[in-house]
Scaffold this motif. Structure first.
Motif, PDB file in Angstrom:
ATOM      1  N   MET A  16     -23.994  21.827  31.776  1.00  0.00           N
ATOM      2  CA  MET A  16     -25.495  21.508  31.701  1.00  0.00           C
ATOM      3  C   MET A  16     -25.909  22.660  32.995  1.00  0.00           C
ATOM      4  O   MET A  16     -25.506  22.526  33.733  1.00  0.00           O
ATOM      5  CB  MET A  16     -25.920  20.406  31.839  1.00  0.00           C
ATOM      6  N   PRO A  17     -26.977  23.065  32.408  1.00  0.00           N
ATOM      7  CA  PRO A  17     -27.701  24.016  33.593  1.00  0.00           C
ATOM      8  C   PRO A  17     -28.136  23.343  34.745  1.00  0.00           C
ATOM      9  O   PRO A  17     -28.568  22.264  34.599  1.00  0.00           O
ATOM     10  CB  PRO A  17     -28.951  24.877  32.779  1.00  0.00           C
ATOM     11  N   ALA A  18     -27.946  24.011  35.705  1.00  0.00           N
ATOM     12  CA  ALA A  18     -28.275  23.298  37.341  1.00  0.00           C
ATOM     13  C   ALA A  18     -29.177  24.441  38.069  1.00  0.00           C
ATOM     14  O   ALA A  18     -28.572  25.596  38.118  1.00  0.00           O
ATOM     15  CB  ALA A  18     -27.093  22.953  37.861  1.00  0.00           C
ATOM     16  N   ARG A  68     -39.078  33.447  29.803  1.00  0.00           N
ATOM     17  CA  ARG A  68     -39.699  33.176  28.317  1.00  0.00           C
ATOM     18  C   ARG A  68     -40.834  32.448  28.364  1.00  0.00           C
ATOM     19  O   ARG A  68     -41.066  31.690  27.457  1.00  0.00           O
ATOM     20  CB  ARG A  68     -38.391  32.064  27.795  1.00  0.00           C
ATOM     21  N   GLY A  69     -41.448  32.248  29.676  1.00  0.00           N
ATOM     22  CA  GLY A  69     -42.909  31.855  29.403  1.00  0.00           C
ATOM     23  C   GLY A  69     -43.094  30.785  30.577  1.00  0.00           C
ATOM     24  O   GLY A  69     -42.283  30.841  31.605  1.00  0.00           O
ATOM     25  N   VAL A  70     -43.649  29.816  30.186  1.00  0.00           N
ATOM     26  CA  VAL A  70     -44.329  28.605  31.065  1.00  0.00           C
ATOM     27  C   VAL A  70     -44.028  27.390  30.277  1.00  0.00           C
ATOM     28  O   VAL A  70     -44.263  27.211  29.164  1.00  0.00           O
ATOM     29  CB  VAL A  70     -45.915  28.779  31.447  1.00  0.00           C
ATOM     30  N   VAL A  71     -43.481  26.218  31.020  1.00  0.00           N
ATOM     31  CA  VAL A  71     -43.045  24.997  30.486  1.00  0.00           C
ATOM     32  C   VAL A  71     -43.952  24.033  31.472  1.00  0.00           C
ATOM     33  O   VAL A  71     -43.454  24.162  32.663  1.00  0.00           O
ATOM     34  CB  VAL A  71     -41.430  24.742  30.456  1.00  0.00           C
ATOM     35  N   THR A 129     -35.345  23.366  25.271  1.00  0.00           N
ATOM     36  CA  THR A 129     -34.521  24.172  24.893  1.00  0.00           C
ATOM     37  C   THR A 129     -34.864  25.650  25.439  1.00  0.00           C
ATOM     38  O   THR A 129     -33.946  26.258  25.803  1.00  0.00           O
ATOM     39  CB  THR A 129     -34.499  24.422  23.333  1.00  0.00           C
ATOM     40  N   ARG A 130     -36.141  25.779  25.417  1.00  0.00           N
ATOM     41  CA  ARG A 130     -36.642  27.210  26.198  1.00  0.00           C
ATOM     42  C   ARG A 130     -36.378  26.903  27.749  1.00  0.00           C
ATOM     43  O   ARG A 130     -35.910  28.073  28.231  1.00  0.00           O
ATOM     44  CB  ARG A 130     -38.172  27.089  25.899  1.00  0.00           C
ATOM     45  N   LEU A 131     -36.499  26.007  28.218  1.00  0.00           N
ATOM     46  CA  LEU A 131     -36.432  25.826  29.788  1.00  0.00           C
ATOM     47  C   LEU A 131     -34.743  26.066  29.940  1.00  0.00           C
ATOM     48  O   LEU A 131     -34.445  26.833  30.937  1.00  0.00           O
ATOM     49  CB  LEU A 131     -36.686  24.502  30.360  1.00  0.00           C
ATOM     50  N   THR A 132     -33.853  25.703  29.308  1.00  0.00           N
ATOM     51  CA  THR A 132     -32.598  25.777  29.466  1.00  0.00           C
ATOM     52  C   THR A 132     -32.152  27.385  29.411  1.00  0.00           C
ATOM     53  O   THR A 132     -31.427  28.007  30.160  1.00  0.00           O
ATOM     54  CB  THR A 132     -31.657  24.924  28.303  1.00  0.00           C
ATOM     55  N   ALA A 133     -32.897  28.000  28.569  1.00  0.00           N
ATOM     56  CA  ALA A 133     -32.567  29.628  28.450  1.00  0.00           C
ATOM     57  C   ALA A 133     -33.195  30.087  29.590  1.00  0.00           C
ATOM     58  O   ALA A 133     -32.694  31.282  30.052  1.00  0.00           O
ATOM     59  CB  ALA A 133     -33.339  29.835  27.032  1.00  0.00           C
ATOM     60  N   MET A 134     -34.397  29.680  30.081  1.00  0.00           N
ATOM     61  CA  MET A 134     -35.100  30.491  31.110  1.00  0.00           C
ATOM     62  C   MET A 134     -34.109  30.169  32.436  1.00  0.00           C
ATOM     63  O   MET A 134     -34.059  31.192  33.290  1.00  0.00           O
ATOM     64  CB  MET A 134     -36.168  29.703  31.472  1.00  0.00           C
ATOM     65  N   ILE A 135     -33.604  29.092  32.735  1.00  0.00           N
ATOM     66  CA  ILE A 135     -32.589  28.918  33.967  1.00  0.00           C
ATOM     67  C   ILE A 135     -31.402  29.985  33.739  1.00  0.00           C
ATOM     68  O   ILE A 135     -30.948  30.272  34.820  1.00  0.00           O
ATOM     69  CB  ILE A 135     -32.517  27.312  34.206  1.00  0.00           C
ATOM     70  N   LEU A 146     -32.590  19.188  35.603  1.00  0.00           N
ATOM     71  CA  LEU A 146     -34.121  19.496  34.857  1.00  0.00           C
ATOM     72  C   LEU A 146     -34.023  19.272  33.586  1.00  0.00           C
ATOM     73  O   LEU A 146     -35.007  18.628  32.789  1.00  0.00           O
ATOM     74  CB  LEU A 146     -34.474  20.807  35.478  1.00  0.00           C
ATOM     75  N   THR A 147     -33.047  19.736  32.956  1.00  0.00           N
ATOM     76  CA  THR A 147     -33.061  19.912  31.689  1.00  0.00           C
ATOM     77  C   THR A 147     -31.507  20.099  30.756  1.00  0.00           C
ATOM     78  O   THR A 147     -30.713  20.347  31.766  1.00  0.00           O
ATOM     79  CB  THR A 147     -33.916  21.090  31.243  1.00  0.00           C
TER      80      THR A 147
END
Length: 765
Positions: free
Chosen positions: A88-90, A127-130, A158-164, A250-251
Motif C-alpha cells: 500500500m502507498p505510504a 491529479r487535483g485536490v482531495v 483511488t485518486r489520492l493513491t495515484a497522486m502519492i 493515508l489511503t
C-alpha cells in the motif's frame, strides 16, 4: 502332543504353522505405526469403498490433517494480508485517534498536530485536490451516509493513491490557529509501520479460526461443531479484511477498500448467524438443518448490502444487534430442554454465558456506537479481544465439560497443529529476516540456520509428524507373546497395548458386541476390532494421534492379526491339553508300575524278592524320567536291557530263556517314550505271567522289524489252560497291555495250545 506350534520369520512375510497347517501373512511397514461404542454411529463402508478413495483424499480427511491444511491456508492468507499491506502507498503521514480528537503522526513518528474529528485536511497533487474531514483519514474509518457520498469517498481514495504514487503531495490543515503545510512523498513500507491493531486482528482471527476448525475436525458430522467452525470462518474473514483495511496509512485503492469493507460486514453477519445457529443444535436439536442454507444466504446478503452502502449503517447494525435477543431466547429454550441433564446444563451454562457475553460485548462495542452515530468504544484490534475469550472458553470446555463429547486427548491434536503452524510462522519470519539483512550479517545468519535451526526444526517435525513403525518381526513376536501369556488378564491387557502400539489411537473403547470382522466407522475415524485374546470387541478412534484415518489396509492387517491370535490361542490350548495328558500319563505310570512294585515288596518275606522289586521299580523310574526329558532311545538298547532283565528273572524262577542276541534291522531305530514304555511294560507283564501261571520250563522271544511295525512273539511250553484263564479274565495284566497297545495303534494276540501259549505284540513304527 498332537498339536505343535512352530514359528518362522522372514523379512517380507511371517508364517505360523499349527499342526502342520501354515498360516501366513505380510505386514506393511506403512500400516504399523473406555466408553461404550456408539451404536448410532454410521455403518462402516465396505473395503472396496475404502480402496476406491484416493490416498490423498483419505489423508486430508484425518483430523490433524484437516487442521493443518486449513491452518496453513489461514496462515498463508495472513502472510498475503501482510504482503498486501506492505504494497500500500505510504507518504509518511498517519492519522490516529487521540481520545475524542485526531492526531497527525509524521514520518519521524512524532505528533505534528492534534485536530478535532471535523477539521479539514486538504491534499494537493498532480491529479487535483482531495479534501476530507480529519476522521475520514483514520485507519479504521469506513464511510457512512447516502450511496453517492460513499461512492465519492472511495473514488477520492483511488485518486489520492495515484497522486502519492506519481509525486509529492502537499497536506494542508489548520492547527493552533494557523494553517500548516506538509510535503509528502512516497516511501517503502516496513513491518514496523503496521499498527498493533493489524497484528491483533491477524493473530486473533487465526487463533479463533484454529479453535473452530479443531473442534469441527473432530466432530465433522455434527451440526453444532459445523456452525462453530462457520462462525470462526466468519471471524477470520472479518479479522483479515479488517486488518488489511486498517493497514493503510493515508489511503489505499478505493476498490480494494470497498471490497474489504464488504467482506468485513459479510464476515460479521455470517459469524452472528452461525453463532445463533449453533444453539439450534447444541445441546439438543431444535430445528432441521434445511433452514441453515437460506439463513446463511440471508446473512451474506445482509452483510453485502451493508458493505456496499445499499443499506444505511443504522439499519445494518440494528440487524446485527438483533441476533443477541434471539441468542438469549435459544439459550433459555435449550436450558429448559436439558432440565434433567446436569452435565448438559453445566456445558450450556459455561458456553452460553461466554458466548452471549463475548458476542454481546463485541457487538455493543462496535455496532451500538455506529447505530447511535458515535465513535467506536475501542479500536478494531482491542474490540476483537472478547471473541478470543469466547473461543478460548470453548477450548477449555473441551477438557472441563467434554464439550461436543470430546475428551482431554483432543488437546494433543491442536497442540500438534499449532506446533506445525509455529514452524511455518518461524520459517516466514526467518525468510523476512534474511531478506533485510546484508553483508556479513547475512553470512552469519546462513551459518546459524544451517547448523542450529534446520537440525532443530527437523527434529521437532519428526517428533510431531510421525513415529517409528513396528517391524514385522517385532510385531509378530508381540502377537505371539500376547497369545501365550498364561494369565487371561495379562493377555487382555497386552492385546490392548499391542493395538495402541500399532495405531497410537487417541481413544480406545470396548463393547459387548461381537463383530465377525474388522470394520471402518465414521468414514475412517474409527476402526472396530473383533474380540481377541479374551478381550471384548475394541473400537479405536483417531489413529496416530489423529494425524490420519484408518484405511482398508489397516482393516486387512487387523483381520490377519486377529486370525493369527486365534490360531495361536488354539495352539496354546492344544499345548495345555498335552501338558495335562502328560501329567495323567506320568501319574498312571507311577501308580501302575512303581507303586505296585513297591507295595508288593512290603508283603514279601524273601529279601531277594524284595531287592528284585526295588530294582524293577528303579528301572521303571528311569524309564519315566527318560520320558520326561523327551529323550528317544535306540531300539537295540531297549531290547538288550530287556533281554538281560528277563534272563535274570527267568533264571531265578528256573525257566530257560531263548532270545537270540543277533537282531536285524533295529540297530538304528529309535523310539519315543510312548512306544518304548509300552514295549517294556508289555514284555515285563508277559514274563511275569509266565513265571506265575504257566509252570513253564522255557520261554522263547522273537523280535522282527517289519515295514511299519515291530512284531514281538513270546512263546512258552507251560500250561496253556492256566495262561488262557489268566489272559481272558483271571487277571488284569494282559488287559492293561492290550489297552496300552490300542492307545498307540498296536495289537495284542494271545493263543493257547496243548504245548504252551503264544503271545504276539505288534507296535506301530
Amino acid at each position: 502332543m498332537n498339536a505343535k506350534a512352530m514359528l518362522s520369520f522372514d523379512k517380507a512375510a511371517v508364517t505360523w504353522k499349527l499342526a502342520g497347517v501354515p498360516v501366513g501373512f505380510e505386514f506393511s511397514p506403512r500400516a504399523h505405526p473406555n466408553a461404550m461404542i456408539d451404536t448410532s454411529a454410521p455403518q462402516a463402508k465396505s473395503p472396496s469403498q475404502g480402496l476406491a478413495r484416493p490416498n490423498a483424499v483419505r489423508g486430508v480427511r484425518a483430523p490433524a490433517s484437516r487442521i493443518l491444511l486449513l491452518g496453513h491456508v489461514a496462515a498463508l492468507l495472513a502472510l498475503l494480508v501482510v504482503w498486501s499491506a506492505l504494497q500500500m502507498p505510504a507518504a509518511g503521514l498517519r492519522v490516529v485517534p487521540a481520545r475524542d480528537q485526531v492526531a497527525l503522526i509524521g514520518p519521524d513518528r512524532q505528533v505534528l498536530a492534534v485536530l478535532s474529528p471535523g477539521a479539514t485536511i486538504t491534499l494537493t497533487g498532480s491529479r487535483g485536490v482531495v479534501t476530507d474531514r480529519a476522521e475520514g483519514f483514520l485507519q479504521d474509518y469506513a464511510p457512512v451516509g447516502d450511496p453517492a457520498a460513499i461512492a465519492r469517498w472511495y473514488a477520492d481514495r483511488t485518486r489520492l493513491t495515484a497522486m502519492i504514487a506519481e509525486g509529492p503531495v502537499r497536506a494542508r490543515y489548520a492547527a493552533e490557529g494557523r494553517v500548516q503545510t506538509l510535503s509528502l512523498s512516497a516511501r517503502p513500507r516496513a513491518l514496523s509501520d503496521l499498527s498493533l491493531d493489524v497484528w491483533m486482528l491477524l493473530s486473533g482471527g487465526l487463533a479463533v479460526f484454529v479453535v473452530g476448525v479443531w473442534i469441527w475436525a473432530l466432530r465433522p458430522r455434527d451440526w453444532a461443531p459445523r456452525m462453530l467452525a462457520l462462525a470462526a470462518f466468519g471471524i477470520l474473514v472479518t479479522a483479515f479484511s479488517g486488518a488489511l483495511f486498517d493497514a493503510k496509512e493515508l489511503t489505499a485503492d478505493g476498490r480494494l477498500l470497498l471490497t474489504l469493507n464488504a467482506l468485513n460486514l459479510i464476515g460479521s453477519s455470517l459469524c452472528s448467524a452461525a453463532t445463533v445457529a449453533q444453539f439450534l443444535f447444541f445441546p439438543t436439536r431444535l430445528a432441521r438443518p434445511f433452514w441453515l442454507v437460506p439463513a446463511g444466504l440471508a446473512a451474506i446478503a445482509w452483510g453485502l448490502a451493508g458493505g456496499l452502502g445499499w443499506l444505511p449503517a443504522s439499519v445494518y447494525y440494528a440487524g446485527l444487534l438483533a441476533h443477541l435477543p434471539v441468542l438469549a431466547a435459544l439459550l433459555v429454550l435449550q436450558w429448559r430442554r436439558v432440565e434433567h441433564r446436569p452435565l448438559d446444563r453445566g456445558v450450556l451454562r459455561w458456553i452460553g454465558l461466554i458466548t452471549l457475553c463475548g458476542s454481546g460485548l463485541l457487538v455493543v462495542m462496535m455496532a451500538a456506537p455506529k447505530l447511535l452515530g458515535g465513535p467506536s468504544a475501542a479500536s478494531d484490534g482491542f474490540a476483537f479481544v472478547p471473541l478470543i475469550f469466547v473461543y478460548g472458553g470453548m477450548a477449555l470446555a473441551v477438557g472441563r465439560y467434554r464439550l461436543f463429547d470430546l475428551d482431554l486427548w483432543a488437546y494433543r491434536i491442536v497442540i500438534g497443529a499449532l506446533t506445525a503452524l509455529a514452524l511455518l510462522a518461524l520459517d516466514a519470519l526467518l525468510v523476512m529476516a534474511l531478506h533485510v539483512e546484508g553483508g556479513a550479517a547475512l553470512g552469519v545468519s546462513i551459518v546459524v540456520v544451517a547448523l542450529v535451526y534446520l537440525p532443530l526444526r527437523a527434529w521437532v517435525w519428526k517428533r510431531l509428524a510421525g513415529r517409528a513403525a513396528i517391524s514385522d518381526d517385532a510385531l509378530f513376536e508381540l502377537a505371539a507373546s500376547v497369545a501365550f501369556k498364561p494369565d487371561a488378564a495379562e493377555r487382555r491387557a497386552d492385546w490392548t497395548a499391542l493395538l495402541r502400539r500399532m495405531f497410537d489411537p487417541l481413544e480406545v473403547s470396548f463393547s459387548d458386541l461381537s463383530p465377525s470382522a474388522p470394520a471402518l466407522l465414521e468414514d475412517g475415524l474409527a476402526l472396530v476390532v473383533p474380540a481377541a485374546a479374551g478381550e471384548a470387541a475394541t473400537t479405536l478412534r483417531y489413529p496416530f494421534q489423529g494425524r490420519r484415518l484408518f484405511t482398508a489396509t489397516d482393516t486387512r492387517l487387523v483381520a490377519q492379526l486377529v486370525l493369527l491370535m486365534g490360531k495361536a490361542e488354539a495352539a496354546r490350548d492344544s499345548y495345555a491339553r498335552g501338558v495335562l495328558e502328560e501329567r495323567e500319563r506320568i501319574a498312571r505310570d507311577l501308580h501302575d508300575d512303581v507303586s505296585a512294585r513297591l507295595l508288593t515288596s512290603l508283603h514279601r518275606e524273601d529279601v531277594r524278592e524284595v531287592r528284585r522289586d526295588v530294582r524293577d521299580a528303579m528301572a521303571d523310574i528311569r524309564v519315566i524320567l527318560s520320558g520326561l526329558s523327551g529323550d528317544q532311545v535306540e531300539l537295540n538298547q531297549i531290547l538288550a536291557d530287556l533281554r538281560h532283565e528277563t534272563a535274570e528273572r527267568l533264571k531265578a524262577a528256573g525257566i530257560a530263556l531263548v532270545w537270540p542276541i543277533t537282531l536285524t534291522g533295529v540297530e538304528r531305530r529309535v523310539l519315543d517314550y510312548a512306544l518304548y514304555k509300552t514295549l517294556i511294560s508289555a514284555i515285563r507283564e508277559i514274563v511275569t505271567n509266565t513265571i506265575k501261571h504257566a509252570r513253564a520250563t522255557r520261554l522263547s522271544v522273537e523280535v522282527r522289524e517289519e515295514v511299519s511295525a515291530l512284531r514281538v512273539v513270546l512263546s512258552d511250553d507251560g500250561c496253556a489252560v492256566a495262561d488262557a484263564a489268566h489272559a481272558t479274565g483271571g487277571g488284569h495284566g494282559l488287559k492293561n497291555i492290550r489297552f496300552r497297545l490300542e492307545r498307540i495303534g498296536g495289537t495284542l494276540v494271545f493263543e493257547g495250545a496243548a504245548t504252551g501259549a503264544r503271545t504276539e505284540l505288534v507296535l506301530p513304527l
